[in-house]
Design an enzyme around this catalytic site. Structure first.
Site, PDB file in Angstrom:
ATOM      1  N   LYS A  75       3.114 -15.293   1.655  1.00  0.00           N
ATOM      2  CA  LYS A  75       3.502 -15.879   0.377  1.00  0.00           C
ATOM      3  C   LYS A  75       4.916 -16.052   0.064  1.00  0.00           C
ATOM      4  O   LYS A  75       5.570 -15.811  -0.899  1.00  0.00           O
ATOM      5  CB  LYS A  75       3.054 -15.270  -0.683  1.00  0.00           C
TER       6      LYS A  75
ATOM      7  N   ASP B 103     -11.746  -9.154   4.531  1.00  0.00           N
ATOM      8  CA  ASP B 103     -13.368  -8.974   4.084  1.00  0.00           C
ATOM      9  C   ASP B 103     -13.977 -10.744   3.673  1.00  0.00           C
ATOM     10  O   ASP B 103     -14.953 -10.921   3.894  1.00  0.00           O
ATOM     11  CB  ASP B 103     -13.270  -8.482   2.514  1.00  0.00           C
TER      12      ASP B 103
ATOM     13  N   ASP C 244      -2.849 -18.261  -0.124  1.00  0.00           N
ATOM     14  CA  ASP C 244      -3.864 -18.818  -1.028  1.00  0.00           C
ATOM     15  C   ASP C 244      -4.533 -20.015  -0.444  1.00  0.00           C
ATOM     16  O   ASP C 244      -5.716 -20.129  -0.184  1.00  0.00           O
ATOM     17  CB  ASP C 244      -3.379 -19.555  -2.253  1.00  0.00           C
TER      18      ASP C 244
ATOM     19  N   TYR D  68       0.771  -1.219   0.112  1.00  0.00           N
ATOM     20  CA  TYR D  68      -0.057   0.115  -0.177  1.00  0.00           C
ATOM     21  C   TYR D  68       0.785   1.305  -0.069  1.00  0.00           C
ATOM     22  O   TYR D  68       0.628   2.288  -0.528  1.00  0.00           O
ATOM     23  CB  TYR D  68      -0.894   0.027   1.246  1.00  0.00           C
TER      24      TYR D  68
ATOM     25  N   ASP E  52      -6.143  -7.222   4.130  1.00  0.00           N
ATOM     26  CA  ASP E  52      -7.182  -6.570   3.691  1.00  0.00           C
ATOM     27  C   ASP E  52      -8.250  -7.524   2.888  1.00  0.00           C
ATOM     28  O   ASP E  52      -9.475  -7.525   3.038  1.00  0.00           O
ATOM     29  CB  ASP E  52      -6.833  -5.542   2.599  1.00  0.00           C
TER      30      ASP E  52
HETATM   31  C1  IPM Z   1     -10.486  -1.448   4.495  1.00  0.00           C
HETATM   32  C2  IPM Z   1     -10.622  -0.709   3.210  1.00  0.00           C
HETATM   33  C3  IPM Z   1      -9.298   0.189   2.800  1.00  0.00           C
HETATM   34  C4  IPM Z   1      -8.295  -0.389   2.823  1.00  0.00           C
HETATM   35  C5  IPM Z   1      -9.596   1.347   1.578  1.00  0.00           C
HETATM   36  C6  IPM Z   1     -10.827   1.864   1.691  1.00  0.00           C
HETATM   37  C7  IPM Z   1      -8.520   1.996   1.319  1.00  0.00           C
HETATM   38  O1  IPM Z   1     -10.813  -1.672   2.142  1.00  0.00           O
HETATM   39  O2  IPM Z   1     -10.275  -0.881   5.570  1.00  0.00           O
HETATM   40  O3  IPM Z   1     -10.178  -2.666   4.565  1.00  0.00           O
HETATM   41  O4  IPM Z   1      -7.938  -1.269   1.755  1.00  0.00           O
HETATM   42  O5  IPM Z   1      -7.306  -0.681   3.845  1.00  0.00           O
HETATM   43 MG    MG Z   2     -10.859  -3.693   2.891  1.00  0.00          MG
END
Ligand code: IPM
Ligand code: MG
Length: 356
Positions: A188, A248, A220, A142, A244
């Site tokens: 990885k 999710d 993975d 990032y 990240d």
């Molecule tokens: C998160 C989001 C952020 C990230 C974005 C909005 C920059 O997806 O907090 O997980 O990638 O960190």
């Molecule tokens: Mg995110």
């Protein structure tokens, strides 16, 4: 009287609606537990771009640093999608995390018993899941240099120093010591040098925590294991981009991404936010689930202010509303007794959190 200051960053989309509910709940528990919170609003993301042209005005950084903690909603939306990268809402959030040096992002995943049927996965697979993703937040690909988009070619750099890995690994092991004493470090290392350094460094840190069982897992495989058998995990330690993606994925174990809170902490500052985004498609309709933000406020009380009792009140109130069958629209089809609006959900949690 104990007094705290909180920078409130509502942001875009559903951000303002869900932050309002978190404040409602915070006000209710602070009265009960005898402390006071002073709020200071600051602009970030699209909301800041519209007013100042900048996704993170200087004033926002100043307010965020001056306050005892930051409570943040969400940013972004189609309106700002075509802006150059340095002017996008997301850049504002990344700069805020960096400015506050909140390198450790904690994303606990709880599967509420009342909602085991809300997940797309089988109840027997997810029931009893209780894990936390510890994501490095201000390094990795990032932020790595060099990075560029050069016509026919574009690149980013995934870079970690041993110091960066050491400090996040320590956080993960400390948390594991208070939990089931297991760390799964995700990388990885079969392909990337940066992951090899990550793995070597995590092994070094592990030597100071002989009681904690450490395993390494390729990212993975981790993605697969999370849906195959999530109960095997306790603390998942990983870098910025893998964290990240995996967080999710892990959020869907709980049934809705609208349920999961997060805390981003460093040496000095703390930033508390739901893990979901700004959901511009449902903004302003009163149907967003405020629970992730309310639970983030509880994490703020617990970790930043040491207000354990108030935090417990909130966590218990969330369990109770779910148990009693109150659902926002995202969870309407899962044993809902009553479908409620964003604001009704906030009021119920505030009410339950102030009882007893
Ligand atoms: C998160 C989001 C952020 C990230 C974005 C909005 C920059 O997806 O907090 O997980 O990638 O960190
Ligand atoms: Mg995110």
């Amino acid at each position: 009287m104990r007094r705290y200051s909180v920078a409130l960053i509502k942001g875009d989309g559903i951000g303002p609606e869900i932050i309002d509910e978190a404040v409602k709940v915070l006000d209710a528990v602070s009265v009960k537990e005898g402390f006071e919170i002073a709020y200071k609003e600051a602009l970030l993301g699209g909301a800041a771009i519209d007013v100042t042209g900048d996704p993170i005005p200087e004033e926002t950084i100043r307010i965020a640093k001056e306050c005892d903690a930051v409570l943040f909603g969400a940013i972004g939306g189609p309106k700002w999608d075509d802006l150059p990268r340095d002017k996008r809402p997301e850049t504002g959030l990344l700069k805020l995390r960096k400015a506050l040096e909140v390198f450790a992002n904690l994303r606990p995943v709880t599967v509420y018993d009342e909602l085991v049927n809300a997940s797309t996965l089988k109840p027997e697979v997810i029931q009893g899941t209780d894990l936390v993703v510890v994501r490095e937040l201000i390094g990795g690909i990032y932020f790595g240099q060099p990075r560029a988009y050069e016509g026919e070619k574009a690149y980013n750099t995934m870079v970690y120093t041993k110091d960066e890995v050491r400090r996040i690994a320590k956080v993960a092991f400390d948390i594991a010591m208070k939990r089931k004493k297991k760390v799964t470090s995700v990388d990885k290392a079969n392909v990337l040098e940066v992951s090899q350094l990550w793995r070597d460094t995590v092994n070094e840190v592990a030597a100071d925590f002989p009681e904690v069982a450490l395993e390494h897992m390729y990212v993975d495989n981790a993605a697969m294991q999370l849906v195959r058998d999530p109960k095997q995990f306790d603390v998942i330690l990983t870098g910025n981009i893998f964290g990240d993606i995996l967080s999710d994925e892990a959020s869907m174990l709980s049934g809705s991404i609208g349920l999961l809170p997060s805390a981003s902490v460093g040496k000095e500052h703390g930033l508390y936010e739901p893990i979901h985004g700004s959901a511009p498609d449902i903004a302003g309709q009163g149907i967003a689930n405020p629970i992730a933000t309310i639970a983030s406020a509880a994490m703020m009380l617990r970790y930043q202010f040491g207000e354990e009792k108030a935090a417990d009140r909130i966590d218990e109130a969330i369990k109770r509303v779910l148990k009693e069958g109150y659902r926002t629209k995202d969870l309407a089809s899962f044993d809902a007794k009553e479908v409620v609006t964003t604001s009704e959900m906030g009021s119920l949690i505030a009410q339950y959190a102030s009882e007893v």
